[in-house]
Design an enzyme around this catalytic site. Sequence first.
Site, mmCIF file in Angstrom:
data_model
loop_
_atom_site.group_PDB
_atom_site.id
_atom_site.type_symbol
_atom_site.label_atom_id
_atom_site.label_comp_id
_atom_site.label_asym_id
_atom_site.label_seq_id
_atom_site.Cartn_x
_atom_site.Cartn_y
_atom_site.Cartn_z
ATOM 1 N N SER A 189 0.802 -1.219 0.000
ATOM 2 C CA SER A 189 0.000 0.000 0.000
ATOM 3 C C SER A 189 0.835 1.269 0.000
ATOM 4 O O SER A 189 0.323 2.335 -0.371
ATOM 5 C CB SER A 189 -0.941 0.008 1.213
ATOM 6 N N GLU A 243 -10.232 7.366 25.865
ATOM 7 C CA GLU A 243 -11.261 6.343 25.711
ATOM 8 C C GLU A 243 -10.894 4.995 26.319
ATOM 9 O O GLU A 243 -11.753 4.277 26.840
ATOM 10 C CB GLU A 243 -11.564 6.163 24.222
ATOM 11 N N ASP A 282 -18.762 6.072 17.484
ATOM 12 C CA ASP A 282 -17.766 6.070 16.411
ATOM 13 C C ASP A 282 -18.408 6.478 15.086
ATOM 14 O O ASP A 282 -19.383 5.859 14.649
ATOM 15 C CB ASP A 282 -17.149 4.677 16.250
#
Length: 533
Positions: A115, A239, A304
């Site tokens: 990638s 979180e 989210d």
Amino acid sequence: MSLVQHTLKAGLFILLFINGYFSVIPEEEQDPQFWNVKAQQALVSALAVKPNVHRAKNLILFLGDGMGLTTLTAARILKGQLAGRTGEEGTLTMDTFPYVALSKTYTVDQQMPDSAATATAYLCGVKAIYGTMGLSAAARRSQCSTTKGNEVKSVLHRARVAGKSVGIVTTTRVQHASPGANYAHIADREWYSDTNLPPSAAGEGCKDIAYQLVHNTDINVILGGGRQYMFPKGTADPEYAQSTGDRLDNTSLVDVWLTNRKNAKYVWNKAQLDAVDERNTDYLMGLFEPKDTRYELERNPDTDPSLTEMMEKAIKILRKNPKGFYLFVEDNGRIDHGHHSSEAKLSLHEAVEFDRAIARAAELTSELDTLTVATADHSHVFSFGGRSPRGNPVLGLSSKMGDDNKYFTTALYGNGPGHVIINGTRPDINFNITSKFNTGYVQQSAVPLSSETHGSEDVAIFAKGPMAHLFHGVQEQSYIAHAMAYAACIEPYTNCQLEPILDKGHAVGSQLSVLLVLLCLLTSFMPLYCKLF
């Protein structure tokens, strides 16, 4: 195996008994007229396609990491089946783009690409060495000393220099290979943070990808994952108690990015993102996970944001710029990562969400002044076949058994973690095993590997909007960056001599005329009007 059940929306259907399995066949498809009319409609649409030869004000590049042709086909069927149809007859939003080409994905040194090097090709316009980002092929992986003088600039960077607003939206960490090549020049894609830099590279002055994110290019919108690379070591994650920042330079890169930027905001959850008023926000950074964001099937919609939601916020901020914008949107690693783990269900649901984002972008922009390109960096050794009736669940079983008298799924991998041999043979499977609601089933594979590999074949390029007709035939992957830069008349094509579209009202009127022509050809509608053509 139980009867395949779907709620079908078109006409009457009959059931044929084929090899012990039921196949759902729409009754109207047995009439040749159905296919004749369908083909005539496609011909009329094809005849109406006219190249838009104006300058593109906006550029959007949608990148599906690992989204090979097999993934596209399976995702199309899944999309239709999720809507209660058989699926095969369905259409992805990408399928409606008028121009399609193929992209050759090899890197300078490898037949099977990664990638990072592919991102350098389609973003910067030059092919590169496997594992490097934003560098020409003169650089060498993991050799910091080969960086200087071999940097290549992305279309995103060049669009910003030209005065456009620019943004990155991804479902992986924003420092990952595909988004990273938009702004970073680095000899190793794994150097996410300074804690990942080898001492030799740090000593030679190389900077990590996260550092380059906030220093190299003035990016207006940055949305994705990757919190841990942006904060000092030991900084508590907001979180997750077990997660902390990992930077060794004792620097909050988020604070650095916010400094000296007007109307800038940082968010880390969906509620904060939703609360951002794009009308008075010019810069937005949203980092929603320490590393990659959650798979779409595992995402909590209350906390989210989806890829589509992130992209929508980005466009609403970027489109305020009268000079236009460049936006990179990728459901990158999550299609890719699902394939690597050989959990096809994860990948295909990611691809469906990716297509949903493309559809929403079309609603937020105009095809008259926005060039939209959707492509992939590479494929996977993912196959989809075996004997199966119409409407068979895309992750279901083949109606043909293997020579070992055991069932197999129509979705399989050439290699990967799904290679399991028990007592000299592969495990038996059934629909209950393969159709688990969420995750957990690993498709079988031919060759044992801890992680399934990329594929080496060409991938598709879909395009619409100004100068979209440049995407045709079979092209080197590096061509994508050049075609997009030319369409927008940015470096190195500032002398492209393309004029922007000025009279949108006239263009809309022309589109209406085309529509009326199509109606004339297909029906007896408005005979007096039709005589004018």
